[in-house]
Design an enzyme around this catalytic site. Structure first.
Site, PDB file in Angstrom:
ATOM      1  N   ARG A 130       0.929  -1.285  -0.023  1.00 45.05           N
ATOM      2  CA  ARG A 130      -0.029  -0.047  -0.160  1.00 45.05           C
ATOM      3  C   ARG A 130       0.682   1.209  -0.192  1.00 45.05           C
ATOM      4  O   ARG A 130       0.312   2.434   0.069  1.00 45.05           O
ATOM      5  CB  ARG A 130      -1.101  -0.108   1.256  1.00 45.05           C
ATOM      6  CG  ARG A 130      -1.970  -1.210   1.149  1.00 45.05           C
ATOM      7  CD  ARG A 130      -3.119  -1.299   1.967  1.00 45.05           C
ATOM      8  NE  ARG A 130      -3.887  -2.485   1.651  1.00 45.05           N
ATOM      9  CZ  ARG A 130      -3.484  -3.735   2.461  1.00 45.05           C
ATOM     10  NH1 ARG A 130      -2.802  -3.622   3.251  1.00 45.05           N
ATOM     11  NH2 ARG A 130      -4.088  -4.649   1.862  1.00 45.05           N
ATOM     12  N   GLY A 190      -1.530 -11.319   9.026  1.00 44.47           N
ATOM     13  CA  GLY A 190      -1.687 -12.701   9.427  1.00 44.47           C
ATOM     14  C   GLY A 190      -2.712 -13.146  10.056  1.00 44.47           C
ATOM     15  O   GLY A 190      -2.503 -14.035  10.704  1.00 44.47           O
ATOM     16  N   GLY A 191      -3.711 -12.231  10.529  1.00 44.41           N
ATOM     17  CA  GLY A 191      -4.809 -12.740  11.390  1.00 44.41           C
ATOM     18  C   GLY A 191      -5.398 -14.039  11.080  1.00 44.41           C
ATOM     19  O   GLY A 191      -6.127 -14.780  11.790  1.00 44.41           O
ATOM     20  N   GLU A 192      -5.364 -14.337   9.673  1.00 47.38           N
ATOM     21  CA  GLU A 192      -5.947 -15.562   9.172  1.00 47.38           C
ATOM     22  C   GLU A 192      -5.155 -17.054   9.665  1.00 47.38           C
ATOM     23  O   GLU A 192      -5.522 -18.242   9.395  1.00 47.38           O
ATOM     24  CB  GLU A 192      -6.176 -15.598   7.848  1.00 47.38           C
ATOM     25  CG  GLU A 192      -7.771 -14.940   7.419  1.00 47.38           C
ATOM     26  CD  GLU A 192      -7.752 -13.513   8.040  1.00 47.38           C
ATOM     27  OE1 GLU A 192      -6.911 -12.635   7.804  1.00 47.38           O
ATOM     28  OE2 GLU A 192      -8.871 -13.516   8.582  1.00 47.38           O
ATOM     29  N   ASP A 316     -15.731 -11.944  10.942  1.00 47.18           N
ATOM     30  CA  ASP A 316     -14.103 -11.490  10.422  1.00 47.18           C
ATOM     31  C   ASP A 316     -14.380 -10.128  10.151  1.00 47.18           C
ATOM     32  O   ASP A 316     -14.016  -9.546   9.035  1.00 47.18           O
ATOM     33  CB  ASP A 316     -13.913 -12.203   9.131  1.00 47.18           C
ATOM     34  CG  ASP A 316     -12.434 -11.710   8.537  1.00 47.18           C
ATOM     35  OD1 ASP A 316     -11.600 -11.668   9.496  1.00 47.18           O
ATOM     36  OD2 ASP A 316     -12.232 -11.896   7.581  1.00 47.18           O
ATOM     37  N   ARG A 340     -15.410  -1.928   9.183  1.00 46.20           N
ATOM     38  CA  ARG A 340     -15.826  -3.211   8.121  1.00 46.20           C
ATOM     39  C   ARG A 340     -16.966  -3.860   8.547  1.00 46.20           C
ATOM     40  O   ARG A 340     -17.792  -3.921   7.700  1.00 46.20           O
ATOM     41  CB  ARG A 340     -14.592  -4.249   8.532  1.00 46.20           C
ATOM     42  CG  ARG A 340     -14.776  -5.250   7.403  1.00 46.20           C
ATOM     43  CD  ARG A 340     -13.199  -5.833   7.106  1.00 46.20           C
ATOM     44  NE  ARG A 340     -13.315  -7.193   7.027  1.00 46.20           N
ATOM     45  CZ  ARG A 340     -12.086  -7.864   6.760  1.00 46.20           C
ATOM     46  NH1 ARG A 340     -10.967  -7.202   6.363  1.00 46.20           N
ATOM     47  NH2 ARG A 340     -12.096  -9.052   6.675  1.00 46.20           N
ATOM     48  N   ALA A 550      -8.459  -8.507  -2.572  1.00 43.80           N
ATOM     49  CA  ALA A 550      -9.244  -9.821  -2.126  1.00 43.80           C
ATOM     50  C   ALA A 550     -10.482 -10.149  -2.818  1.00 43.80           C
ATOM     51  O   ALA A 550     -10.781 -11.165  -2.588  1.00 43.80           O
ATOM     52  CB  ALA A 550      -9.602  -9.302  -0.525  1.00 43.80           C
TER      53      ALA A 550
HETATM   54 CA    CA Z   1      -9.459 -11.016   8.727  1.00 46.99          CA
END
Ligand code: CA
Length: 595
Positions: A130, A190-192, A316, A340, A550
């Protein structure tokens, strides 16, 4: 003083700079002059407001391309980068951890840095970057294998390089670093994968760690002395309070969109992602500091306040969205955040007190609203995806949820205008079917415990650029868009709002009415925020074009709907002129050619 003088002279087009180092004073002065673009956000507050008005509603029809530059190679993919510009050089990052230095007047390539990525990196949501930060003679950016690289602005030589964390454990980095008080601040992605979110502060000149603040409750913060020796700096929150058992050790809350910084409060504001795993029934409690805004005192590395948008998130709803501070009159310093989860929050930037909260999307299923007294959402319990252990143990009940996990807003940053006192929010209307499954943590493996399919809600549009009044919560105007909006927004003293669309257009609208007054087809989808600056006394506008991110990867029914969009990788630069432009598809919109 010298900064102000040279900036003033530059405004008049009188001097060309000798190459001077970027200082904190220059960075803090950026929003006032608008002459250069030194920070992600056009100032570390992230307002994305430029005081420049050479280009305005009366002449924007003459905005024409000056140059374009291709990132080349076979590495097109999503381009979410915001360029930074200093003393005639543009620094722009590209997919696969690349950075280009270009002559800002002509587009001529000065140098390129191509980071050597290892096999097995695990970016969740495309190989994007970004943008970069500028400090001293350095240009600093993060990489997909979770490193931070500082390059010499003149030569592209590596001055320092630091590993943030282990990419094999799922850490990566895609956000633009920001500079605050001589420190370079970064988060982690890296939250997933069950990483532990945190904010890191380093000496921007040397890369040496100064403090680390974890954003998962229960983890110890650190400060470092000049020799790099770590000292405990207090636990974030209280161990065991909002997380059951050991789950906080893989708790997510990744700070993957980076942060903002307000010199007036001395606080850095970082949004935090989902708690891991997605299956909320495995982690009863609020799961601090996930899905929150965390305000960190830059001097001490301590959390001054936090506000949690989605306690015990089950959808999420990463709370990573940028917290944009502004003067609200009467000495009040507030911050706005379009989360979100579909709600827009107005919060006291000094104290974290919730002042207002309202929807900025039209369909929200998981909560009926936000209680302004308690600051907590009013959940709709039956719209939380079900607990697998309540049924056959393999799959919990499926629910339809809006917004989808791709969010009422995702990574695309909004803008705030001190002229109109409106936020310009790139919003999306979509939903998802979501269900929970059993899951156990395994290093380097996806850690979700959920399945999903993204669904459209309306036939004619998903995206909508909305002008929102933070006082009333009203939508003042909107411009709908067929594909989901995934690029950022910029507003200017020329009474303009600029934003890009996946359909390939960079558009400009009247900031007060929303009337689209200019557009240009860039040849691929725009998923990046535009910028503007002064080049030899003339106002330039730039945006990166290159569809990806995404949506094509995770977008379910929406991904199918927009699979005709082509990838790319270009920077486009514009100024007022009489060069020919393609005829607009918007009825009544003037273009250079039409004139
Ligand atoms: Ca997430």
């Amino acid at each position: 003083m010298r900064t102000h003088l040279t900036a003033a002279l530059a405004l008049l087009g009188i001097v060309t700079f000798t190459h001077a180092a970027v200082t904190d004073a220059m960075i803090e002065g950026e929003p006032k002059t608008g002459a250069e673009v030194l920070s992600w956000g056009l100032g570390t507050q992230g307002q994305r407001y430029s005081p420049l008005k050479q280009v305005n509603t009366s002449n924007v029809a003459k905005l024409s391309p000056v140059w374009a530059f291709s990132f080349g190679g076979e590495k097109q993919r999503g381009q979410e980068s915001q360029p930074v510009i200093h003393q005639g050089r543009m620094f722009v990052t590209a997919s696969y951890s690349r950075l280009f230095a270009l002559d800002a007047a002509t587009g001529k390539k000065l140098w390129k840095y191509e980071h050597r990525l290892p096999e097995g990196i695990m970016p969740c949501c495309d190989v994007v970057n970004r943008g970069a930060a500028l400090y001293d003679n350095l240009v600093i950016f993060s990489t997909l294998d979770a490193q931070l690289i500082a390059l010499d602005q003149a030569t592209g030589d590596v001055v320092w390089k630091e590993k943030i964390d282990d990419y094999q454990a799922g850490y990566s980095n895609t956000s633009a670093p920001i500079i605050a008080q001589g420190l370079v601040l970064t988060g982690v992605s890296g939250g997933e994968f069950g990483v532990v979110g945190r904010v890191e502060a380093r000496n921007a000149k040397t890369g040496q760690l100064v403090w680390v603040r974890p954003t998962v409750e229960g983890h110890m913060g650190k400060v470092f002395d000049k020799d790099g020796n770590a000292k405990d700096n207090g636990i974030s929150g209280t161990t065991g309070k909002t997380w059951p058992g050991d789950l906080y050790k893989t708790g997510g809350a990744a700070t993957w969109l980076g942060g903002t910084y307000d010199p007036k409060t001395g606080l850095a504001y970082f949004g935090t992602g989902n708690p891991a795993p997605w299956n909320s029934h495995l982690r009863k409690g609020d799961n601090l500091f996930s899905c929150s805004t965390v305000a960190i005192d830059v001097k001490t590395g301590q959390i001054k306040w936090h506000y949690q948008n989605t306690p015990n998130d089950g959808w999420d709803f990463d709370g990573v969205n940028e917290f944009v501070t502004y003067d609200a009159g009467n000495g009040k310093r507030l911050g706005g955040k379009a989360d979100r989860n579909g709600f827009f929050y107005v919060i006291d930037a000094h104290t974290g007190k919730l002042e207002n909260a309202f929807p900025f999307v039209k369909k929200i299923t998981w909560a009926t609203g936000v209680d302004l007294k308690t600051g907590r959402p009013n959940f709709v319990p039956e719209n939380r995806p079900g607990d697998p252990t309540a049924g056959d143990g393999k799959k919990g009940s499926t629910v339809f949820s809006a917004p989808s996990f791709l969010g009422g807003k995702n990574q695309q940053p909004m803008a705030y205008s001190p002229d109109t006192k409106l936020f310009y929010v790139p919003a999306n209307e979509w939903g998802m079917e979501i269900w929970n499954e059993p899951i156990a943590y395994k290093k380097g493996a996806a850690y979700l415990g959920a399945g999903f399919t993204i669904k459209t809600i309306n036939d004619d549009h998903i995206g909508a650029l909305r002008a929102m009044d933070p006082k009333t919560g009203k939508i003042v105007w909107e411009v709908k868009n067929g594909a989901p909006l995934w690029g950022g927004v910029m507003t200017t003293a020329g009474n303009l709002v600029f934003w890009g669309t996946p359909e390939g257009y960079l558009k400009a609208a009247d900031a007060r009415t929303g009337k689209v007054v200019w557009e240009f087809q860039t040849g691929s989808g725009v998923v990046a925020p535009p910028v503007t600056w002064l080049q030899n006394g003339e106002q330039y506008v730039a945006v990166v074009s290159g569809w990806g991110g995404a949506v094509p990867l995770w977008g379910g029914d929406v991904a199918k709907k927009v699979n005709y969009l082509e990838q790319g990788g270009m920077v486009w630069v514009f100024k007022l002129g009489d060069r020919p432009a393609a005829r607009s598809t918007v009825p009544g919109v003037q273009t250079a050619q039409a004139r």
